[in-house]
Design a protein around this motif. Structure first.
Motif, PDB file in Angstrom:
ATOM      1  N   GLY A  17       0.792  -1.228   0.000  1.00 56.19           N
ATOM      2  CA  GLY A  17       0.000   0.000   0.000  1.00 56.19           C
ATOM      3  C   GLY A  17       0.821   1.273   0.000  1.00 56.19           C
ATOM      4  N   SER A  29      -4.560   1.855  -1.564  1.00 53.36           N
ATOM      5  CA  SER A  29      -4.322   0.805  -2.563  1.00 53.36           C
ATOM      6  C   SER A  29      -3.581  -0.382  -1.936  1.00 53.36           C
ATOM      7  N   MET A  32      -5.167  -6.707  -1.997  1.00 53.27           N
ATOM      8  CA  MET A  32      -6.446  -6.897  -1.297  1.00 53.27           C
ATOM      9  C   MET A  32      -6.250  -7.878  -0.151  1.00 53.27           C
ATOM     10  N   GLN A  34      -3.570  -9.087   1.982  1.00 53.10           N
ATOM     11  CA  GLN A  34      -2.178  -8.795   2.325  1.00 53.10           C
ATOM     12  C   GLN A  34      -1.486  -9.984   2.961  1.00 53.10           C
ATOM     13  N   ARG A 228     -11.963  -3.836  -6.452  1.00 59.69           N
ATOM     14  CA  ARG A 228     -10.934  -3.550  -5.459  1.00 59.69           C
ATOM     15  C   ARG A 228     -11.301  -2.363  -4.567  1.00 59.69           C
ATOM     16  N   ASN A 253      -9.888   0.544   5.568  1.00 52.20           N
ATOM     17  CA  ASN A 253      -9.951  -0.753   4.908  1.00 52.20           C
ATOM     18  C   ASN A 253     -10.888  -1.635   5.728  1.00 52.20           C
ATOM     19  N   LEU A 268     -12.675  -1.477   0.525  1.00 46.65           N
ATOM     20  CA  LEU A 268     -11.475  -2.320   0.542  1.00 46.65           C
ATOM     21  C   LEU A 268     -10.247  -1.556   0.032  1.00 46.65           C
ATOM     22  N   ALA A 269      -9.281  -2.275  -0.556  1.00 53.01           N
ATOM     23  CA  ALA A 269      -7.953  -1.693  -0.820  1.00 53.01           C
ATOM     24  C   ALA A 269      -7.993  -0.345  -1.560  1.00 53.01           C
ATOM     25  N   ASP A 270      -8.798  -0.244  -2.614  1.00 51.07           N
ATOM     26  CA  ASP A 270      -8.833   0.986  -3.404  1.00 51.07           C
ATOM     27  C   ASP A 270      -9.921   1.941  -2.947  1.00 51.07           C
ATOM     28  N   ARG A 271     -10.291   1.855  -1.668  1.00 51.61           N
ATOM     29  CA  ARG A 271     -11.345   2.729  -1.134  1.00 51.61           C
ATOM     30  C   ARG A 271     -10.928   4.195  -1.191  1.00 51.61           C
ATOM     31  N   THR A 285      -8.887  -6.496  11.166  1.00 51.16           N
ATOM     32  CA  THR A 285      -7.777  -6.565  10.200  1.00 51.16           C
ATOM     33  C   THR A 285      -7.456  -8.014   9.825  1.00 51.16           C
ATOM     34  N   LEU A 288      -9.671  -9.345   6.987  1.00 50.42           N
ATOM     35  CA  LEU A 288      -9.713  -8.700   5.662  1.00 50.42           C
ATOM     36  C   LEU A 288      -9.369  -9.678   4.539  1.00 50.42           C
TER      37      LEU A 288
END
Lengths: 333, 239
Positions: A17, A29, A32, A34, A228, A253, A268-271, A285, A288
């Motif tokens: 990220g 980013s 997704m 990790q 994403r 996230n 999620l990741a690209d929120r 966490t 996720l």
């Protein structure tokens, strides 16, 4: 060096990220899932934060133009070397000229491909992750296409040891798999569709008693409007006790926000960095990776836990990853 | 300084400084943000400032937060409290004035008619009300370089769409409740779109990567569709 023969549905370069720029609205980013991303890197002797490929639902076809040490983790998209199935969660040495392809999506929906030496990527704002909407980072700011060639950096000492040990057994074969793998406790968190653990969101108390109950008792389906950035869920519509228009604040996230129509959206990741819909809950966490592997049509259930439980589970998970790192460095350091 | 700390997921702390948008609350937000810029905690990953809050994200497993069997959240809260108690409010600098051209209505502003109907106004009245105010930028967030602005007339306030749109083009000017803003990249979103600006707000290779910053003052200038197209063409040639 690897060459993309077919790109698959959505194959992007991701790391853990892009941090430090959310105050300018730049999204974090990153991978997704990790956990899988980190393990894939560790299995080939890379630093866990190095860029790897995130492969989505329909895998790519990749040619190795030189012998390479790789590993796959996360969703089981039926990976094959020259047509022969290989394992996830295990380092594999692949001979020059071989091809990696994928088949049906058996579990999950995102696989992570790490290669010893990782990829040569131009870092943008401190990260190698692809920021698709803004067209920056990763490989030319976009998903991989047929014909793309990705080069690797020099291998770490640990990668070189794993590589050398396996290469003794490679001989004339197309590939050779290591006899060891990641602790199955780490990779088993996806099995059996467990309920996703959440803690209360900032506006939890804004919802009606009935909606709070429904949220933890009913199932929610992942719709096709999921990517994403976030998953739109469908289920029993959730309602606020009183109509409130909130002032935008940070989202994170795994934030679960509920717009007026009542169907939850999991970010999620690209929120985005901030949002104005009330948040009923926030995913732990450690869970996720479970939602990152859920695909359209899957049904999810949520379970309430305390903040303390959530942090303890995180610390336990990190301890297992630390053990994996120690194990690999003892074997190959 | 009045404030409350709340858990934000399992790896964040929201510092709530008030519940309503106001210059005083904004001053507190900026005071805390500039403190965190100058003296970042070793366990802090980053922070996200907003209208009435600053959210601090932290590394749950950082050794400073887990030493002696501490509960990471409590330990981070304690250090934050100590820091906030010692802060005094920052004096503001003179704001920058920035004019943003907007083409209102038509295909570039598909919700303009809805906003007019919702408020019992004509389309022309909505445009006039929107462009004759000055707006303070309270925060940048949601998308890269996206300004959240205060100062909009309540006469044109309109709730967000019930279902967010899947794509809204960069430059779109929208209304959500009592707020107005400009989309900086193409993104999904729930704001009512009343027009579009040809100006680029997100500049990824500049430092900072955002044209606007919290504290700026903005005015909107109405342009025609023709002027919008010409502006875009000019920008394309320059890039």
């Amino acid at each position: 060096m690897i060459k993309i023969i077919k790109p698959g549905l959505l194959t992007t370069v991701q790391d853990l990220g892009r941090y430090g720029f959310q105050k300018y609205g730049i999204i974090a980013s990153g991978a997704m899932d990790q956990l899988s991303h980190r393990i894939a890197n560790l299995l080939v002797g890379n630093d866990e934060s190095k860029p790897a490929l995130e492969i989505t639902l329909i895998g790519p076809v990749i040619e190795f133009t030189e012998t390479a040490l790789i590993s796959l983790a996360g969703g089981n998209l039926s990976p094959k070397i020259n047509g022969c199935a290989i394992d996830l969660w295990r380092p594999t040495l692949v001979s020059k000229g071989s091809t990696l392809s994928f088949g049906p999506c058996k579990t999950g929906c995102r696989a992570y491909l790490a290669i010893a030496g990782s990829f040569q990527i131009t870092t943008v704002m401190g990260s190698d992750s692809t920021y698709l909407r803004a067209g920056i980072g990763g490989f030319k700011g976009r998903a991989l296409k047929a014909g793309d060639v990705l080069r690797s950096e020099p291998m770490s000492k640990c990668s070189t040891r794993i590589f050398q040990r396996l290469s003794k057994r490679l001989a004339e074969r197309d590939y050779i798999e290591a006899t060891w793998m990641a602790d199955p406790i780490l990779s088993s968190c996806y099995m059996g569709k467990p309920p996703i653990r959440v803690i209360k969101g900032r506006q939890y108390h804004w919802f009606t008693e009935e909606s709070k109950q429904d949220f933890f008792q009913k199932e929610f389906m992942v719709t096709s409007q999921s990517d994403r950035m976030g998953y739109r869920l469908k289920g029993e519509p959730l309602a606020l006790a009183t109509a409130e228009e909130m002032v935008s604040e940070a989202v994170g996230n795994g934030s679960i926000q509920v717009p007026a129509e009542g169907n939850p959206i999991v970010l999620l990741a690209d929120r985005q960095t901030t949002g104005g819909y009330p948040k009923i809950a926030q995913i732990a966490t450690v869970d996720l990776p479970i939602i990152a592997q859920a695909k359209p049509g899957d049904k999810l259930q949520f379970k309430l836990i305390s903040l303390k439980e959530s942090q303890l589970m995180y610390l336990e998970r990190e301890e297992r990853i630390r053990q994996l790192k120690i194990g690999i460095s003892l074997l190959h350091g | 300084m009045d404030y409350q700390l709340h858990p934000f997921g399992d790896n964040g702390i929201m510092i709530e400084l008030g519940t309503a948008i106001s210059p005083d609350i904004q001053k507190r937000v900026r005071t805390i943000a500039s403190f965190l810029d100058q003296y970042p905690f070793v366990w802090m990953i980053e922070y996200i400032p907003a209208f009435t809050s600053v959210t601090v994200l932290y590394d749950i497993g950082h050794h400073e937060l887990v030493k002696d069997g501490c509960f990471p959240y409590e330990q981070a809260c304690e250090e934050l409290r100590e820091a906030i108690e010692g802060l005094s409010l920052e004096e503001g600098q003179l704001p920058r004035l920035i004019e943003i051209p907007v083409c209102y209505g038509g295909e570039l502003g598909p919700d303009l008619k809805f906003v007019a109907r919702h408020n019992g106004l004509s389309v022309e009245e909505v445009i006039r009300i929107h462009k004759t105010r000055t707006y303070n930028i309270h925060m940048i967030g949601f998308a890269p370089g996206f300004p959240y602005m205060g100062g909009m007339s309540e006469k044109i306030a309109t709730p967000r769409k019930e279902t967010p749109r899947l794509t809204i083009p960069a430059g779109s000017v929208g209304i959500a409740g009592k707020q107005t803003g400009i989309y900086s990249i193409e993104t999904p979103g729930g704001w009512q779109i009343i027009g579009r600006s040809p100006v680029q707000l997100f500049r990824p290779f500049n430092n900072p990567p955002s044209l606007l910053r919290a504290g700026d003052v903005i005015t909107f200038k109405e342009i025609t569709y023709q002027e919008y197209i010409e502006w875009e063409d000019r920008d394309d040639k320059n890039n």
